[in-house]
Motif scaffolding. Sequence first.
Motif, PDB file in Angstrom:
ATOM      1  N   ASP A  42       0.918  -1.268  -0.026  1.00 37.50           N
ATOM      2  CA  ASP A  42       0.033   0.006   0.104  1.00 37.50           C
ATOM      3  C   ASP A  42       0.831   1.183  -0.022  1.00 37.50           C
ATOM      4  O   ASP A  42       2.220   1.159   0.133  1.00 37.50           O
ATOM      5  CB  ASP A  42      -0.767   0.085   1.119  1.00 37.50           C
ATOM      6  N   ASN A  66      -2.965   0.869  -6.455  1.00 38.23           N
ATOM      7  CA  ASN A  66      -2.280   1.365  -5.433  1.00 38.23           C
ATOM      8  C   ASN A  66      -1.380   2.432  -5.915  1.00 38.23           C
ATOM      9  O   ASN A  66      -1.162   3.686  -5.317  1.00 38.23           O
ATOM     10  CB  ASN A  66      -1.853   0.382  -4.250  1.00 38.23           C
ATOM     11  N   ALA A  69      -3.062   5.390  -7.350  1.00 40.76           N
ATOM     12  CA  ALA A  69      -3.619   6.310  -6.329  1.00 40.76           C
ATOM     13  C   ALA A  69      -2.666   7.172  -5.849  1.00 40.76           C
ATOM     14  O   ALA A  69      -2.917   8.388  -5.433  1.00 40.76           O
ATOM     15  CB  ALA A  69      -4.411   5.393  -5.338  1.00 40.76           C
ATOM     16  N   ASP A 181      -6.895   9.533  -0.839  1.00 40.40           N
ATOM     17  CA  ASP A 181      -5.850   8.281  -1.097  1.00 40.40           C
ATOM     18  C   ASP A 181      -5.669   7.217  -0.005  1.00 40.40           C
ATOM     19  O   ASP A 181      -5.130   6.461   0.079  1.00 40.40           O
ATOM     20  CB  ASP A 181      -4.572   8.548  -1.435  1.00 40.40           C
ATOM     21  N   ARG A 182      -6.448   7.838   1.210  1.00 48.55           N
ATOM     22  CA  ARG A 182      -6.269   7.003   2.452  1.00 48.55           C
ATOM     23  C   ARG A 182      -7.481   7.267   3.454  1.00 48.55           C
ATOM     24  O   ARG A 182      -7.865   8.509   3.745  1.00 48.55           O
ATOM     25  CB  ARG A 182      -4.968   7.006   3.255  1.00 48.55           C
ATOM     26  N   GLY A 195      -5.394  13.322   1.696  1.00 43.37           N
ATOM     27  CA  GLY A 195      -4.884  13.423   0.140  1.00 43.37           C
ATOM     28  C   GLY A 195      -4.067  14.645  -0.043  1.00 43.37           C
ATOM     29  O   GLY A 195      -3.855  15.432   0.936  1.00 43.37           O
ATOM     30  N   ARG A 252     -10.686   4.907  -1.030  1.00 43.68           N
ATOM     31  CA  ARG A 252      -9.821   5.558  -1.914  1.00 43.68           C
ATOM     32  C   ARG A 252     -10.577   5.681  -3.221  1.00 43.68           C
ATOM     33  O   ARG A 252     -11.104   4.924  -3.724  1.00 43.68           O
ATOM     34  CB  ARG A 252      -8.750   4.697  -2.162  1.00 43.68           C
TER      35      ARG A 252
END
Length: 278
Positions: A42, A66, A69, A181-182, A195, A252
């Motif tokens: 990740d 991932n 992202a 993104d998380r 983000g 995400r």
Amino acid sequence: MHQIVIGTAGHIDHGKTALVEALTGTNTDSLQQEKSRGITIDLGFAYLNDRITIVDVPGHQKFIRNMVAGASTIHLGLLVIAADDGIMPQTLEHLHILDSLSISNGIIVLTKIDIVDKEWIDLVRLDINELKEGSILSNSRIMEVDSLTGKGIPDLKKAIISLADSVKLESNSEFFRMYIDRVFNKKGYGSVVTGTVKSGSVSKGDKVEILPEKLIATVRGIQTHGGEVSNVKFGDRAALNLSKIDNNILVRGSSLSEPEKIFINNTIVINIKMSKNT
């Protein structure tokens, strides 16, 4: 000055995570599975200084989503190539991704230089110079490092800071927008998303819209680079604590926006670019 986000890119086991640790002192492989398998799965985040964030991405092809992202909101790229392996499949794939994202610039980092001789490094450099021709990294420097001994790391760090200082960020919108993104839950706080702010700004107490779900949440708190702040703006890395939102809804790829500024549709425009390195 704006915060700058730098993303790693490159084939699995070419030393991206070790390089980030050598630069920042942070091992971004925090998951137990990452530690046991010895690979990045990740996204990982580390701070080079008070305005530069490095996003470490997976190199394995199974985790390409991932990688995208993490790379989708970076300003500069670090294309990492191991001196012993040279150019590999995900080296090409990740360079294509950086090209498609139209990042500002970057640096090509040749790692593991301690395990090969100078003649081999010269050959790999020739391959890299051919690879970068016509790409977003066509004018990028190739820097040699050994992350374990620290050889070349101080020079690379100076080069990254200098390149970051040269970046001029421009936003095409005054309205707040941030891609998630998380997502995680923090005890006593609730839902937290992170983000990079794509446009506008947001302050503590503001309402934001979660898209495409079209839900409204309130920003209870904001952090950037590990510290509490009252607001964040375009270009900043941000962690937002959102009120009364189920973590199962936050995923995400979702987007946060100033309410009623973005409308959902089912049509997209795609540009296809053919590459000679494909």
